[in-house]
Design a protein around this motif. Structure first.
Motif, PDB file in Angstrom:
ATOM      1  N   LEU A   1       0.828  -1.207   0.000  1.00  0.00           N
ATOM      2  CA  LEU A   1       0.000   0.000   0.000  1.00  0.00           C
ATOM      3  C   LEU A   1       0.864   1.259   0.000  1.00  0.00           C
ATOM      4  O   LEU A   1       0.520   2.248  -0.652  1.00  0.00           O
ATOM      5  N   VAL A   2       1.979   1.211   0.699  1.00  0.00           N
ATOM      6  CA  VAL A   2       2.876   2.369   0.743  1.00  0.00           C
ATOM      7  C   VAL A   2       3.441   2.648  -0.643  1.00  0.00           C
ATOM      8  O   VAL A   2       3.459   3.790  -1.105  1.00  0.00           O
ATOM      9  N   GLY A   3       3.905   1.608  -1.318  1.00  0.00           N
ATOM     10  CA  GLY A   3       4.460   1.776  -2.660  1.00  0.00           C
ATOM     11  C   GLY A   3       3.430   2.314  -3.639  1.00  0.00           C
ATOM     12  O   GLY A   3       3.722   3.209  -4.440  1.00  0.00           O
ATOM     13  N   ILE A   4       2.226   1.773  -3.575  1.00  0.00           N
ATOM     14  CA  ILE A   4       1.158   2.231  -4.459  1.00  0.00           C
ATOM     15  C   ILE A   4       0.795   3.681  -4.144  1.00  0.00           C
ATOM     16  O   ILE A   4       0.613   4.501  -5.052  1.00  0.00           O
ATOM     17  N   ALA A   5       0.709   4.012  -2.880  1.00  0.00           N
ATOM     18  CA  ALA A   5       0.384   5.387  -2.474  1.00  0.00           C
ATOM     19  C   ALA A   5       1.457   6.366  -2.936  1.00  0.00           C
ATOM     20  O   ALA A   5       1.141   7.464  -3.418  1.00  0.00           O
TER      21      ALA A   5
ATOM     22  N   THR B   1       3.329   6.134  -5.512  1.00  0.00           N
ATOM     23  CA  THR B   1       3.232   6.291  -6.959  1.00  0.00           C
ATOM     24  C   THR B   1       1.978   7.074  -7.353  1.00  0.00           C
ATOM     25  O   THR B   1       2.020   7.897  -8.267  1.00  0.00           O
ATOM     26  N   SER B   2       0.890   6.844  -6.666  1.00  0.00           N
ATOM     27  CA  SER B   2      -0.403   7.418  -7.052  1.00  0.00           C
ATOM     28  C   SER B   2      -0.632   8.840  -6.560  1.00  0.00           C
ATOM     29  O   SER B   2      -1.349   9.601  -7.222  1.00  0.00           O
ATOM     30  N   TRP B   3      -0.070   9.218  -5.420  1.00  0.00           N
ATOM     31  CA  TRP B   3      -0.506  10.452  -4.784  1.00  0.00           C
ATOM     32  C   TRP B   3      -0.324  11.714  -5.628  1.00  0.00           C
ATOM     33  O   TRP B   3      -1.190  12.605  -5.571  1.00  0.00           O
ATOM     34  N   PRO B   4       0.734  11.870  -6.443  1.00  0.00           N
ATOM     35  CA  PRO B   4       0.805  13.112  -7.227  1.00  0.00           C
ATOM     36  C   PRO B   4      -0.387  13.280  -8.176  1.00  0.00           C
ATOM     37  O   PRO B   4      -0.897  14.392  -8.360  1.00  0.00           O
ATOM     38  N   PHE B   5      -0.838  12.166  -8.743  1.00  0.00           N
ATOM     39  CA  PHE B   5      -1.960  12.233  -9.669  1.00  0.00           C
ATOM     40  C   PHE B   5      -3.290  12.339  -8.929  1.00  0.00           C
ATOM     41  O   PHE B   5      -4.225  12.968  -9.426  1.00  0.00           O
ATOM     42  N   LEU B   6      -3.383  11.753  -7.749  1.00  0.00           N
ATOM     43  CA  LEU B   6      -4.590  11.925  -6.939  1.00  0.00           C
ATOM     44  C   LEU B   6      -4.703  13.371  -6.459  1.00  0.00           C
ATOM     45  O   LEU B   6      -5.805  13.940  -6.434  1.00  0.00           O
ATOM     46  N   ALA B   7      -3.567  13.978  -6.100  1.00  0.00           N
ATOM     47  CA  ALA B   7      -3.575  15.400  -5.737  1.00  0.00           C
ATOM     48  C   ALA B   7      -3.972  16.237  -6.945  1.00  0.00           C
ATOM     49  O   ALA B   7      -4.751  17.199  -6.828  1.00  0.00           O
ATOM     50  N   GLY B   8      -3.452  15.873  -8.112  1.00  0.00           N
ATOM     51  CA  GLY B   8      -3.833  16.563  -9.337  1.00  0.00           C
ATOM     52  C   GLY B   8      -5.317  16.429  -9.622  1.00  0.00           C
ATOM     53  O   GLY B   8      -5.980  17.392 -10.029  1.00  0.00           O
TER      54      GLY B   8
ATOM     55  N   LEU C   1      -1.281  17.471 -15.812  1.00  0.00           N
ATOM     56  CA  LEU C   1      -0.387  18.619 -15.650  1.00  0.00           C
ATOM     57  C   LEU C   1       0.073  18.764 -14.203  1.00  0.00           C
ATOM     58  O   LEU C   1       1.270  18.875 -13.926  1.00  0.00           O
ATOM     59  N   ILE C   2      -0.856  18.744 -13.279  1.00  0.00           N
ATOM     60  CA  ILE C   2      -0.508  18.929 -11.871  1.00  0.00           C
ATOM     61  C   ILE C   2       0.282  17.734 -11.350  1.00  0.00           C
ATOM     62  O   ILE C   2       1.278  17.896 -10.642  1.00  0.00           O
ATOM     63  N   GLY C   3      -0.141  16.514 -11.703  1.00  0.00           N
ATOM     64  CA  GLY C   3       0.599  15.320 -11.288  1.00  0.00           C
ATOM     65  C   GLY C   3       2.039  15.348 -11.774  1.00  0.00           C
ATOM     66  O   GLY C   3       2.974  15.030 -11.036  1.00  0.00           O
ATOM     67  N   MET C   4       2.247  15.730 -13.029  1.00  0.00           N
ATOM     68  CA  MET C   4       3.603  15.802 -13.589  1.00  0.00           C
ATOM     69  C   MET C   4       4.413  16.923 -12.941  1.00  0.00           C
ATOM     70  O   MET C   4       5.620  16.776 -12.706  1.00  0.00           O
TER      71      MET C   4
END
Length: 125
Positions: free
Chosen positions: A37-41, A43-50, A80-83
């Motif tokens: 879950l930590v690894g997935i989080a 990786t995912s969080w920049p795009f979830l924040a976006g 854009l925001i995730g990147m």
């Protein structure tokens, strides 16, 4: 807000979260990451924040199922925001990654709305 519209907003939020998280899971897995879950989080969080910022920037709750008005705006802002977050953190933003992320998220964030409006038959409202 009418009950049907609030159900569309709730559904759209959940589907968008699942799809963007799914993108993070696939990306993490294909690059040899452990499926913790930590690894997935991570990786995912920049795009979830976006995605969260995109919902606010596009006022997606007004027409949550609209492929053009909402889906395209969510897609563009999410990527854009995730990147930008990834670049700020020094994580990868190679051209090929941007293209793959852009295409996959376009297909999912816009695509499910196309299907939903076709099934509903009411132009995304």
């Amino acid at each position: 807000m009418a009950p049907k519209r609030s159900s569309h907003v709730f559904t759209a939020v959940i589907v968008d979260l699942v799809l963007v998280t799914g993108f993070g899971i696939v990306g993490h897995w294909t690059h040899g990451g452990d499926m913790s879950l930590v690894g997935i989080a991570e990786t995912s969080w920049p795009f979830l924040a976006g995605l969260a910022a995109a919902w606010l920037l596009t006022c997606a709750w007004q027409q949550p199922l609209s492929p053009l008005r909402t889906g395209v705006g969510l897609w563009a802002a999410t990527i854009l925001i995730g990147m930008m977050i990834r670049a700020f953190l020094g994580d990868g933003t190679a051209g090929a990654f941007i293209i793959v992320a852009g295409l996959l998220n376009f297909a999912t964030l816009v695509g499910w709305r196309v299907v939903a409006t076709a099934v509903a038959g009411r132009g995304g409202r």
